[in-house]
Write a protein that holds these residues in place. Structure first.
Motif, PDB file in Angstrom:
ATOM      1  N   ARG A   1       0.849  -1.194   0.000  1.00 29.59           N
ATOM      2  CA  ARG A   1       0.000   0.000   0.000  1.00 29.59           C
ATOM      3  C   ARG A   1       0.885   1.245   0.000  1.00 29.59           C
ATOM      4  O   ARG A   1       2.018   1.200   0.453  1.00 29.59           O
ATOM      5  N   ARG A   2       0.298   2.343  -0.485  1.00 24.47           N
ATOM      6  CA  ARG A   2       1.011   3.609  -0.464  1.00 24.47           C
ATOM      7  C   ARG A   2       0.107   4.696   0.103  1.00 24.47           C
ATOM      8  O   ARG A   2      -1.099   4.707  -0.153  1.00 24.47           O
ATOM      9  N   ILE A   3       0.738   5.588   0.844  1.00 24.75           N
ATOM     10  CA  ILE A   3       0.064   6.750   1.402  1.00 24.75           C
ATOM     11  C   ILE A   3       0.820   7.980   0.910  1.00 24.75           C
ATOM     12  O   ILE A   3       2.027   8.081   1.103  1.00 24.75           O
TER      13      ILE A   3
ATOM     14  N   ALA B   1       6.755   9.749  11.474  1.00 23.52           N
ATOM     15  CA  ALA B   1       6.456   8.601  12.341  1.00 23.52           C
ATOM     16  C   ALA B   1       6.351   7.294  11.556  1.00 23.52           C
ATOM     17  O   ALA B   1       6.804   6.250  12.025  1.00 23.52           O
ATOM     18  N   LEU B   2       5.764   7.346  10.368  1.00 23.14           N
ATOM     19  CA  LEU B   2       5.560   6.121   9.586  1.00 23.14           C
ATOM     20  C   LEU B   2       6.856   5.603   8.984  1.00 23.14           C
ATOM     21  O   LEU B   2       6.995   4.404   8.727  1.00 23.14           O
TER      22      LEU B   2
ATOM     23  N   VAL C   1       4.760   7.322   1.329  1.00 23.38           N
ATOM     24  CA  VAL C   1       5.200   6.245   2.210  1.00 23.38           C
ATOM     25  C   VAL C   1       4.533   4.949   1.756  1.00 23.38           C
ATOM     26  O   VAL C   1       3.343   4.939   1.434  1.00 23.38           O
ATOM     27  N   SER C   2       5.303   3.859   1.722  1.00 19.20           N
ATOM     28  CA  SER C   2       4.718   2.559   1.399  1.00 19.20           C
ATOM     29  C   SER C   2       4.788   1.670   2.635  1.00 19.20           C
ATOM     30  O   SER C   2       5.640   1.852   3.504  1.00 19.20           O
TER      31      SER C   2
ATOM     32  N   VAL D   1       6.160   1.631  10.496  1.00 18.60           N
ATOM     33  CA  VAL D   1       5.683   0.536   9.648  1.00 18.60           C
ATOM     34  C   VAL D   1       6.073   0.705   8.175  1.00 18.60           C
ATOM     35  O   VAL D   1       6.103  -0.257   7.420  1.00 18.60           O
ATOM     36  N   GLY D   2       6.409   1.928   7.764  1.00 24.72           N
ATOM     37  CA  GLY D   2       6.553   2.188   6.340  1.00 24.72           C
ATOM     38  C   GLY D   2       7.953   2.539   5.881  1.00 24.72           C
ATOM     39  O   GLY D   2       8.902   2.628   6.661  1.00 24.72           O
TER      40      GLY D   2
END
Length: 173
Positions: free
Chosen positions: A7-9, A122-123, A148-149, A161-162
């Motif tokens: 996933r990507r954000i 943070a990610l 971020v992935s 997490v990313g």
């Protein structure tokens, strides 16, 4: 989609806002912001990511940023105007990500500092290239974008997490 789905954000800070005598929530974009927003949209398009969902703060400056940026995308994602993004803390932002339906692979968030910068930081448990150094050096100026992935479900999003894939500011173009 399974728990190991990549996933990507993308985290987009609103473009430069003006300071008229209105409530903070109602502040419109400044002239510079109306130039930054389409540039951010072009950068979003260059990522090649087809966003399944865009979460946009209800503040005037974020809605205006999104209206100008989305015109540069090849495909308009479903957009949800989320009032909880306005003045959201890091914890509130992570909670919002945790609510994202698992059918969403790629998510765009249009929000505000300091929350958006804190969330990107943070990610990012891992980093590709010099993205973190550039983000640290520039802060997270208006119309900046971090991508971020991570792998897993949205419910599993937490600190570290990313991987920070990219960081861009309007000064970069």
């Amino acid at each position: 989609m399974s728990a190991d789905t990549p996933r990507r954000i993308a985290l987009l800070r609103h473009a430069k806002a003006d300071w008229p005598q209105v409530a903070d929530h109602d502040r419109p974009l400044a002239e510079r912001g109306r130039k930054e927003a389409p540039a951010a949209g072009l950068k979003l398009a260059e990522t090649g990511i087809t966003f399944d969902l865009a979460l946009c703060s209800t503040a005037a400056r974020t809605r205006e940023t999104w209206k100008l940026a989305v015109q540069e995308l090849p495909q308009r994602p479903k957009t949800v105007y989320e009032e909880r993004l306005y003045e959201a803390s890091l914890g509130e932002l992570i909670a919002l990500l945790n609510e994202t339906p698992d059918e969403v692979a790629d998510l765009l968030v249009i929000g505000h500092n300091p929350g958006v910068h804190a969330l990107a930081d943070a990610l990012a448990g891992r980093v590709e290239g010099d993205a973190l150094a550039r983000m640290t050096r520039s802060g997270f100026p208006t119309a900046a974008l971090a991508v971020v992935s991570f792998t897993g479900s949205w419910k599993s999003v937490e600190h570290g997490v990313g991987t920070l894939l990219d960081f861009w500011t309007p000064a970069d173009h």
